[in-house]
Motif scaffolding. Structure first.
Motif, PDB file in Angstrom:
ATOM      1  N   ARG A   5       0.889  -1.338  -0.039  1.00 31.18           N
ATOM      2  CA  ARG A   5       0.097  -0.088  -0.096  1.00 31.18           C
ATOM      3  C   ARG A   5       0.926   1.070  -0.139  1.00 31.18           C
ATOM      4  N   ILE A   6       0.660   2.238  -0.988  1.00 26.29           N
ATOM      5  CA  ILE A   6       1.479   3.406  -0.686  1.00 26.29           C
ATOM      6  C   ILE A   6       0.470   4.644  -0.726  1.00 26.29           C
ATOM      7  N   GLN A   7       1.069   5.657  -0.416  1.00 26.04           N
ATOM      8  CA  GLN A   7       0.444   6.908  -0.610  1.00 26.04           C
ATOM      9  C   GLN A   7       1.166   7.947  -1.491  1.00 26.04           C
ATOM     10  N   ILE A   8       0.180   8.339  -2.440  1.00 28.36           N
ATOM     11  CA  ILE A   8       0.813   9.285  -3.525  1.00 28.36           C
ATOM     12  C   ILE A   8       0.328  10.592  -3.263  1.00 28.36           C
ATOM     13  N   GLU A   9       1.420  11.715  -3.320  1.00 28.62           N
ATOM     14  CA  GLU A   9       1.043  12.948  -3.111  1.00 28.62           C
ATOM     15  C   GLU A   9       1.352  13.750  -4.360  1.00 28.62           C
ATOM     16  N   ILE A  10       0.333  14.258  -5.209  1.00 30.12           N
ATOM     17  CA  ILE A  10       0.819  14.667  -6.454  1.00 30.12           C
ATOM     18  C   ILE A  10       0.300  16.289  -6.450  1.00 30.12           C
ATOM     19  N   LEU A  44      -4.583  13.452  -3.433  1.00 29.67           N
ATOM     20  CA  LEU A  44      -3.751  12.486  -2.568  1.00 29.67           C
ATOM     21  C   LEU A  44      -4.519  11.084  -2.988  1.00 29.67           C
ATOM     22  N   ILE A  45      -3.475  10.124  -3.179  1.00 23.94           N
ATOM     23  CA  ILE A  45      -4.122   8.689  -3.355  1.00 23.94           C
ATOM     24  C   ILE A  45      -3.579   7.695  -2.392  1.00 23.94           C
ATOM     25  N   GLU A  46      -4.292   6.873  -2.059  1.00 22.28           N
ATOM     26  CA  GLU A  46      -3.824   5.461  -1.314  1.00 22.28           C
ATOM     27  C   GLU A  46      -4.106   4.377  -2.094  1.00 22.28           C
ATOM     28  N   ALA A  47      -3.329   3.545  -2.517  1.00 23.66           N
ATOM     29  CA  ALA A  47      -3.518   2.361  -3.358  1.00 23.66           C
ATOM     30  C   ALA A  47      -2.915   1.245  -3.041  1.00 23.66           C
ATOM     31  N   GLN A  48      -3.647   0.328  -2.942  1.00 24.50           N
ATOM     32  CA  GLN A  48      -2.939  -1.200  -2.449  1.00 24.50           C
ATOM     33  C   GLN A  48      -3.221  -2.104  -3.457  1.00 24.50           C
ATOM     34  N   LYS A  57       4.029   3.987 -13.223  1.00 29.06           N
ATOM     35  CA  LYS A  57       4.441   3.994 -14.352  1.00 29.06           C
ATOM     36  C   LYS A  57       3.655   4.805 -15.222  1.00 29.06           C
ATOM     37  N   ASN A  58       2.095   4.533 -15.376  1.00 32.04           N
ATOM     38  CA  ASN A  58       1.172   5.166 -16.038  1.00 32.04           C
ATOM     39  C   ASN A  58       0.949   6.627 -15.713  1.00 32.04           C
ATOM     40  N   LEU A  59       1.359   6.958 -14.258  1.00 31.70           N
ATOM     41  CA  LEU A  59       1.516   8.396 -13.978  1.00 31.70           C
ATOM     42  C   LEU A  59       2.546   9.165 -14.503  1.00 31.70           C
ATOM     43  N   SER A  60       3.732   8.484 -14.617  1.00 32.42           N
ATOM     44  CA  SER A  60       4.724   9.309 -15.172  1.00 32.42           C
ATOM     45  C   SER A  60       4.850   9.337 -16.554  1.00 32.42           C
ATOM     46  N   HIS A  61       4.247   8.114 -17.336  1.00 31.36           N
ATOM     47  CA  HIS A  61       4.599   8.275 -18.669  1.00 31.36           C
ATOM     48  C   HIS A  61       3.187   8.422 -19.578  1.00 31.36           C
ATOM     49  N   ASN A  62       2.086   8.236 -18.862  1.00 34.97           N
ATOM     50  CA  ASN A  62       0.722   8.742 -19.690  1.00 34.97           C
ATOM     51  C   ASN A  62      -0.318   9.175 -18.786  1.00 34.97           C
ATOM     52  N   PRO A  63       0.028  10.627 -18.246  1.00 32.77           N
ATOM     53  CA  PRO A  63      -1.044  11.097 -17.437  1.00 32.77           C
ATOM     54  C   PRO A  63      -1.977  11.756 -18.328  1.00 32.77           C
ATOM     55  N   PRO A  64      -3.121  12.116 -17.480  1.00 28.80           N
ATOM     56  CA  PRO A  64      -4.377  12.551 -18.264  1.00 28.80           C
ATOM     57  C   PRO A  64      -3.902  13.826 -19.246  1.00 28.80           C
ATOM     58  N   LYS A  65      -4.392  14.038 -20.441  1.00 30.29           N
ATOM     59  CA  LYS A  65      -3.831  14.871 -21.533  1.00 30.29           C
ATOM     60  C   LYS A  65      -3.845  16.442 -20.837  1.00 30.29           C
ATOM     61  N   LEU A  66      -4.777  16.706 -20.022  1.00 34.83           N
ATOM     62  CA  LEU A  66      -4.612  18.173 -19.732  1.00 34.83           C
ATOM     63  C   LEU A  66      -3.851  18.606 -18.325  1.00 34.83           C
ATOM     64  N   SER A  67      -3.293  17.248 -17.788  1.00 32.98           N
ATOM     65  CA  SER A  67      -2.811  17.668 -16.581  1.00 32.98           C
ATOM     66  C   SER A  67      -1.290  17.932 -16.592  1.00 32.98           C
ATOM     67  N   VAL A  75       5.119   7.213  -0.532  1.00 30.43           N
ATOM     68  CA  VAL A  75       5.509   6.408   0.542  1.00 30.43           C
ATOM     69  C   VAL A  75       4.736   5.519   0.792  1.00 30.43           C
ATOM     70  N   ASN A  76       5.561   4.052   1.274  1.00 32.87           N
ATOM     71  CA  ASN A  76       4.991   3.241   1.728  1.00 32.87           C
ATOM     72  C   ASN A  76       4.059   3.177   3.009  1.00 32.87           C
ATOM     73  N   ILE A  77       2.926   2.929   3.081  1.00 34.10           N
ATOM     74  CA  ILE A  77       2.327   2.692   4.294  1.00 34.10           C
ATOM     75  C   ILE A  77       1.568   1.497   4.599  1.00 34.10           C
ATOM     76  N   ASN A  78       0.933   1.439   5.777  1.00 38.02           N
ATOM     77  CA  ASN A  78       0.624  -0.035   6.318  1.00 38.02           C
ATOM     78  C   ASN A  78      -0.594  -0.404   5.429  1.00 38.02           C
ATOM     79  N   LYS A  79      -0.640  -1.779   5.110  1.00 40.20           N
ATOM     80  CA  LYS A  79      -1.757  -2.478   4.485  1.00 40.20           C
ATOM     81  C   LYS A  79      -3.318  -2.073   5.078  1.00 40.20           C
ATOM     82  N   LYS A  80      -4.151  -2.267   4.619  1.00 43.25           N
ATOM     83  CA  LYS A  80      -5.635  -2.138   5.109  1.00 43.25           C
ATOM     84  C   LYS A  80      -6.089  -3.448   4.841  1.00 43.25           C
TER      85      LYS A  80
END
Ligand code: ZN
Ligand code: ZN
Ligand code: FE
Length: 738
Positions: A5-10, A44-48, A57-67, A75-80
């Motif tokens: 599980r990670i937390q992503i701040e963008i 802010l994203i938390e994904a597990q 990878k998608n976020l860095s190579h293929n983000p939404p067109k207008l972003s 950061v790695n965080i504890n799993k739920k």
């Protein structure tokens, strides 16, 4: 792969453009659980799950067109344990430090639905989705939620609400979603608008970012009437056409131009005009045409309607609805009063415009897009500074005003605000400034303004500085021009700055406008300038370009008789007398005045009705530049172009315009090179309104490159005074002792 599980701040431009649905869809495809939400600093994203890396990878190579992602931290965080789904959470409201998206031209999906009789959005003029539609123009504050926009006045119908709530729908959380049963509506049926246009009427139509005057570009009587009503006798109009095919019918296009025209920012693009297609009164005596594609559904519907009505390829004039010198009209309450004299009918709709913007204008220099005016589609995007500076508010130039607010490493430059000459322009300036200061939530620590003691913005800077007890830094106009280029390209090393424009208040109080600087340590030192010329009648000479021709004649030691094509002999003799007696004369090193002199001497334009007319008409006549040898002299601290002008006196117009452009560009490159060698640098920074001249700019770059120089010219902002605020901010923010 490991389940984690990670937390992503963008941070960056990530709100209001379908970022969360994009993450949601991606998470679903990758079998991830967790959530995504907008917060005060972005997303802010938390994904597990096992495919976290795929998400990144998608976020860095293929983000939404207008972003536009500027910062991403993981950061790695504890799993739920019990999480089953990926969801989109409600936004946090708090200390706001993210961004508002510019307004976005209609996307292909929406355009398809607009003309699909089976779609519930068929012919609905306000169709939009998460990928397109109004943003900046309808947003009051951040975070970008419907309640903070002027769509708050419209309650969603059941069907729209369903689409809004459905994460699999393109309109999921599309804050401006609406349909014909629940959204804004036009004050006049479309069929009526179309037939009025076809009849030759001039209509004021409320566009996405302000009222526009629209009329049939093929109707000479109507266009002349529009010119009369707008008091705009010669300045070119831009036209709107339905698609790229139609654009290529009126102007020479190429792949880059087509990309620009169909870009979601939908700017006006200046392209070579095809001869004898449109009436010359659209852009008199110019070889270029400003052309644009529709940016909204409403514009598409109007053009499509006109096309079907007239059964031929049509172009409409679309121009901001205001008297010249006044800002764009955007309020419905005052529209009637302000537009009744210029429009036959006023067509409105019941959604408020919160922030108005003019259309942006671009042209192509050396196969790269360059701004002439930066507004809709670009503001309020920020420009990245080379490094952080203390938060600085820079109030820009007096003409073509923009302001700039810096926050850390970002510089927010307002949309083009116009000339601060009238009460309503000053109101526009203040409304916009208050808006930016509020939404950027930043307190300027310094304020910068022009050196000129009498500009409205200089006075206001004094008041602001006292009220907020922050230091005021006054920046010379051309220093700001050069600094803007240095900041754009993060240039720190000593370089040569060449600023060419109409007028800037000089360090010595005189009129500057053809300046060569040493740029180093975030400051400018004047090395040389164009040889100052007498400007007879002072400001009068900027409109009556023939005065500069007389001045040139006087400098060359001729009598007024040499000006055979001038009819106003009495006035010429009067001016000549002034020159002899040195009365009512100021001196100027302006390059703009040199263009005026050349244009008048060559019988192209003796009197300017709009800024830059003499130079633009002269440029339009160039077929192939020619360099006249020995037509300039580099003296101690000046560039003397009198030999060139002496030659022009006996030239015909066609040869004269070729020789003037070629020799001026070669002289300037030689001049820059002279100082570059002396100071052991190869870097040349160029800016100022004269560099809107495509031929001058491209030939200067070509000649300089041949001499081994590296030329940098403005791309993120226009070279004219629209970039002054950015340069002021950079110099003021870097000032050590204040
Ligand atoms: Zn769309
Ligand atoms: Zn609806
Ligand atoms: Fe300038």
């Amino acid at each position: 792969m490991k389940n984690q599980r990670i937390q992503i701040e963008i941070k960056g431009l990530v709100q209001g453009i379908g970022f969360r649905p994009y993450i949601y869809q991606l998470a679903k495809e990758l079998n991830l659980t967790g959530w995504v939400k907008n917060n005060s600093s972005g997303v802010l994203i938390e994904a597990q799950g096992e495919k976290i890396n795929e998400l990144l990878k998608n976020l860095s190579h293929n983000p939404p067109k207008l972003s536009h992602i500027e910062f991403i931290n993981t950061v790695n965080i504890n799993k739920k344990a019990k999480e089953k789904k990926f969801v989109i959470l409600k936004s946090d409201v708090g200390n706001i430090s993210t961004k508002i998206s510019p307004d976005i031209g209609i996307c292909d999906h929406c355009l398809y639905e607009l003309f699909d009789p089976n779609s519930r959005f068929y012919h609905y003029p306000f169709i939009n989705c998460t990928h397109c539609g109004p943003r900046f123009s309808i947003t009051q504050n951040l975070p970008y939620d419907r309640s903070q926009t002027s769509m708050d006045d419209f309650k969603l119908c059941e069907t729209c609400q369903k689409e809004y709530n459905d994460p699999d729908n393109r309109r999921y959380h599309a804050q401006a979603i609406s349909c014909s049963s629940c959204g804004p509506c036009l004050s006049m049926p479309l069929e009526e608008i179309v037939s009025l246009l076809a009849e030759g009427k001039i209509l004021a139509v409320k566009g996405m970012t302000g009222y526009q005057l629209i009329c049939d570009a093929h109707n000479e009587k109507t266009v002349l009437e529009l010119r009369r009503r707008k008091n705009r006798l010669a300045k070119p109009f831009a036209v709107m056409v339905l698609d790229l095919n139609h654009a290529s019918f009126f102007a020479e296009s190429n792949p880059l131009a087509n990309n620009l025209l169909s870009d979601w920012t939908r700017p006006i693009v200046l392209l070579p005009k095809k001869e004898n297609i449109l009436n010359p009164i659209i852009a008199p005596k110019l070889n270029k045409l400003g052309i644009m594609l529709p940016s909204t559904a409403l514009h598409y519907l109007i053009l499509d309607g006109v096309l079907k009505y007239q059964k031929k390829i049509s172009a409409l004039i679309v121009t901001s609805a205001n008297l010249s010198g006044e800002p764009l009209v955007s309020e419905d309450e005052s529209a009637e009063e302000k537009l009744k004299d210029s429009a036959d009918h006023i067509i409105s709709y019941n959604r408020k415009i919160i922030m108005r913007s003019d259309d942006s204008v671009l042209h192509i220099i050396n196969k790269k897009p360059c701004f002439i005016r930066r507004a809709r589609g670009f503001a309020p995007n920020s420009i990245r500074l080379p490094y952080s500076i203390p938060s600085t508010l820079a109030l820009g130039a007096y003409l073509k005003n923009t302001f700039c607010i810096t926050r850390g490493q970002e510089a927010f430059i307002s949309q083009h605000l116009g000339d601060l000459k009238t009460a309503s322009s000053i109101d526009f300036f203040h409304d916009t400034l208050d808006y930016y200061l509020n939404y950027l939530n930043t307190k300027p620590e310094r304020i910068a303004c022009d050196l000129h003691p009498d500009f409205y913005n200089s006075h206001f800077a004094e008041r602001f500085s006292k009220k907020h007890t922050i230091p005021i830094i006054k920046v010379q106009h051309h220093h700001a021009h050069i600094a803007a280029v240095a900041a754009e390209y993060a240039i720190n090393e000593p370089s040569i700055g060449l600023a060419l424009d109409g007028y800037g208040y000089g360090n010595d109080g005189s009129a500057w406008g053809g300046e060569l600087f040493l740029y180093q340590n975030n400051g400018c030192e004047r090395l040389a300038h164009l040889q100052p010329l007498p400007q007879p009648g002072n400001d009068k000479a900027t409109k009556q370009t023939w005065r500069m021709a007389v001045s040139m004649l006087y400098q060359l030691g001729y009598t007024p008789n040499a000006l055979k094509h001038f009819n106003n002999k009495t006035e010429i003799n009067l001016v000549f007398n002034l020159l002899q007696k040195n009365k009512n004369i100021s001196k100027t090193s302006s390059c703009g005045r040199l263009f005026d002199a050349a244009s008048a001497l060559l019988d192209v334009c003796l009197e300017s009705q709009y800024e830059g007319q003499a130079a633009m008409e002269l440029e339009s006549l160039v077929t192939e530049i020619q360099v006249l040898k020995n037509s300039w002299v580099i003296e101690n601290d000046t560039l003397n172009l009198l030999p060139l002008f002496k030659y022009l006196l006996n030239c015909n117009t066609a040869i004269g315009s070729n020789i003037f452009h070629g020799s001026l560009a070669a002289a300037l490159a030689d001049w820059a090179n002279h100082y570059a060698k002396k100071l052991n640098t190869k870097i040349i920074l160029i800016s100022g309104g004269c560099f809107l001249n495509k031929i001058l700019t491209e030939s200067f770059i070509e000649f300089s490159t041949k001499l081994g120089l590296e030329v940098y010219y403005p791309q993120a902002l226009p070279p004219n005074d629209g970039s002054i605020s950015f340069g002021q901010a950079w110099l003021a923010g870097n000032r050590e002792r204040i």
